[in-house]
Design a protein around this motif. Structure first.
Motif, short mmCIF file in Angstrom:
data_model
loop_
_atom_site.label_atom_id
_atom_site.label_comp_id
_atom_site.label_asym_id
_atom_site.label_seq_id
_atom_site.Cartn_x
_atom_site.Cartn_y
_atom_site.Cartn_z
N HIS A 205 90.83 -31.42 -85.61
CA HIS A 205 91.26 -32.88 -85.38
C HIS A 205 92.80 -33.12 -85.78
CE1 HIS A 205 86.76 -34.01 -86.30
NE2 HIS A 205 87.05 -34.27 -85.07
N ASN A 206 93.27 -32.41 -86.88
CA ASN A 206 94.55 -32.47 -87.19
C ASN A 206 95.77 -32.15 -86.24
OD1 ASN A 206 94.06 -33.86 -90.02
ND2 ASN A 206 93.66 -31.50 -90.58
N LEU A 207 95.21 -31.02 -85.57
CA LEU A 207 96.24 -30.31 -84.59
C LEU A 207 96.13 -31.46 -83.36
CD1 LEU A 207 95.05 -26.60 -84.92
CD2 LEU A 207 96.99 -27.75 -85.43
N LYS A 208 95.02 -31.71 -83.11
CA LYS A 208 94.84 -32.70 -81.73
C LYS A 208 95.75 -33.99 -82.10
CE LYS A 208 91.68 -34.76 -78.67
NZ LYS A 208 90.40 -34.83 -78.15
N ILE A 209 95.83 -34.60 -83.34
CA ILE A 209 96.42 -35.97 -83.48
C ILE A 209 97.91 -35.52 -83.42
CG2 ILE A 209 97.42 -37.32 -85.49
CD1 ILE A 209 94.50 -36.94 -86.64
N ILE A 210 98.49 -34.09 -83.77
CA ILE A 210 99.84 -34.01 -83.77
C ILE A 210 100.21 -33.69 -82.09
CG2 ILE A 210 101.56 -32.19 -84.30
CD1 ILE A 210 100.06 -31.78 -87.04
N ARG A 211 99.31 -33.27 -81.56
CA ARG A 211 99.53 -33.04 -79.98
C ARG A 211 99.79 -34.37 -79.45
NH1 ARG A 211 95.68 -28.86 -80.28
NH2 ARG A 211 94.28 -30.02 -79.52
N ASN A 212 99.12 -35.34 -79.89
CA ASN A 212 98.97 -36.60 -79.31
C ASN A 212 99.59 -37.65 -79.86
OD1 ASN A 212 96.73 -36.32 -76.78
ND2 ASN A 212 96.11 -34.92 -78.38
N LEU A 213 100.49 -37.31 -80.75
CA LEU A 213 101.12 -38.62 -81.29
C LEU A 213 101.83 -39.35 -80.37
CD1 LEU A 213 102.82 -36.72 -84.44
CD2 LEU A 213 101.21 -38.38 -84.56
N GLY A 214 102.33 -39.24 -79.32
CA GLY A 214 102.75 -40.13 -78.49
C GLY A 214 102.11 -41.04 -77.67
N ARG A 215 100.58 -40.94 -77.91
CA ARG A 215 99.72 -41.82 -77.45
C ARG A 215 99.71 -43.04 -78.27
NH1 ARG A 215 94.02 -38.96 -76.10
NH2 ARG A 215 93.50 -41.06 -75.82
N PHE A 216 100.04 -42.89 -79.69
CA PHE A 216 99.85 -44.15 -80.63
C PHE A 216 101.15 -44.99 -80.32
CE2 PHE A 216 97.41 -40.40 -82.55
CZ PHE A 216 96.42 -41.31 -82.90
N HIS A 217 101.94 -44.59 -79.64
CA HIS A 217 103.19 -45.59 -79.45
C HIS A 217 102.81 -47.04 -78.73
CE1 HIS A 217 106.20 -43.03 -81.20
NE2 HIS A 217 105.95 -42.14 -79.93
N ASP A 218 101.91 -46.83 -77.99
CA ASP A 218 101.43 -48.11 -77.43
C ASP A 218 100.63 -49.09 -78.50
OD1 ASP A 218 98.71 -47.11 -77.62
OD2 ASP A 218 98.38 -46.96 -75.47
N LEU A 219 100.68 -48.78 -79.72
CA LEU A 219 100.31 -49.60 -80.68
C LEU A 219 101.49 -50.67 -81.15
CD1 LEU A 219 97.75 -47.42 -82.84
CD2 LEU A 219 97.17 -49.43 -81.39
N HIS A 220 102.36 -50.22 -80.65
CA HIS A 220 103.72 -50.97 -81.06
C HIS A 220 104.32 -51.34 -82.59
CE1 HIS A 220 103.53 -51.87 -76.80
NE2 HIS A 220 102.55 -52.24 -76.91
N ALA A 221 104.23 -50.08 -83.06
CA ALA A 221 104.49 -50.04 -84.55
C ALA A 221 105.17 -48.66 -84.77
CB ALA A 221 103.23 -50.18 -85.59
N PRO A 222 105.97 -48.51 -85.63
CA PRO A 222 106.33 -47.21 -86.15
C PRO A 222 105.31 -46.35 -86.87
CG PRO A 222 107.94 -49.06 -87.09
CD PRO A 222 106.72 -49.64 -86.37
N LEU A 223 105.56 -45.09 -86.55
CA LEU A 223 104.70 -43.95 -86.96
C LEU A 223 105.01 -43.32 -88.20
CD1 LEU A 223 103.35 -42.78 -83.27
CD2 LEU A 223 102.22 -44.46 -84.92
#
Length: 295
Positions: A205-223
């Motif tokens: 899970h942790n590795l997949k999150i890091i690989r897909n961090l770009g997908r969180f940008h459409d939440l329109h908030a700093p990460l």
């Protein structure tokens, strides 16, 4: 391929942070006897204040002060105990450092008193679930609010965590937390999101999150992301049959920097780490490569 980094501005009291041109560093100060990586090292006020000042000298953009361990299977502490741990440290730092101070807590009363003592940001790893007054408190205090995904509680989060769709599930959780915060009066532009590395996640899970961090940008908030010394790094580096790796060991430090670099390449705005000096070096190179920002 690097992800585009949306630019954001966060106001923390009298200080303004620009997020995006370079990855910012949040330095961790655990005022606890039992945190997984440095429990007891900075448990006294004097040692915690000295450590925080050193982190600023090493390049921390924000200090995150916490008085309750959120390591897997940890127990909660009382409000009074948490206040006794964090307030003297925040009071000792508020006039001595030039960077914003964050209070890492799930308790609204602790957050409120920490802000009164000098903190200008609230970091709630429960994303408002453990104290229904937290959103209103952040709104009343007019400080930025970090909302983190965690499956369950620290006591239960690592007991066989399962997701239907990891990234979609985390995004839906965070979007709901944002909705609750805004409904309570928190300024939408003052919210930072953290997908919660190590909080109710397996190594995959942790590795997949890091690989897909770009997908969180459409939440329109700093990460924000906090990979520092986490178990998944130790699991990846541990040799078969070897004993558990020391979180303070050199190999774990190097592994942390690899995770920091990968996260920065995916467009994260801020990393939460124990080792600011190494992280500053890592990010100086990554930021120069990805955005041409030269220190």
């Amino acid at each position: 391929m690097t992800a585009p980094i949306p630019i954001a501005t966060i106001t923390c009291g009298a200080r303004t942070l620009e997020l995006g041109p370079r990855t910012l560093i949040m330095g961790i100060v655990n005022v606890t006897p039992d945190s997984f990586s440095d429990g007891g090292h900075f448990f006294s006020r004097e040692r915690a204040v000295a450590q925080a000042i050193q982190l600023v000298e090493e390049g921390a953009d924000i200090l995150d002060i916490g008085g309750e361990s959120t390591r897997p299977f940890s127990d909660a502490v009382s409000e009074s105990e948490e206040l006794d741990r964090v307030l003297p440290v925040i009071e000792g730092l508020s006039s001595r450092v030039s960077v914003p101070i964050s209070i890492d807590t799930t308790k609204a009363s602790v957050a409120r008193q920490a802000v009164a003592a000098g903190a200008t940001l609230i970091n709630d790893v429960s994303a408002l679930r453990m104290d229904p007054q937290m959103a209103a408190t952040a709104a009343q205090c007019r400080v930025p609010l970090i909302l983190m995904h965690m499956k369950g509680t620290p006591k239960t989060m690592q007991v066989d965590p399962v997701y239907e769709d990891l990234i979609a599930d985390i995004k839906a959780f965070l979007a709901n937390a944002v909705h609750m915060a805004v409904k309570a009066g928190v300024d939408r532009s003052a919210i930072i999101l953290d997908p919660g590395i190590g909080f109710g996640k397996t190594i995959h899970h942790n590795l997949k999150i890091i690989r897909n961090l770009g997908r969180f940008h459409d939440l329109h908030a700093p990460l924000l992301i906090g990979p520092s010394r986490k178990m998944f790094i130790r699991q990846l580096l541990k040799k078969p049959g070897a004993k558990e790796m020391d979180p303070l060991g050199t190999e774990v430090a190097r592994g942390t920097q690899a995770a920091v670099a990968a996260a920065a390449m995916q467009g994260v705005h801020m990393v939460r780490v124990h080792d600011v000096a190494r992280t500053r070096i890592t990010l100086a190179i990554v930021n120069a490569i990805t955005s041409g920002v030269i220190p």
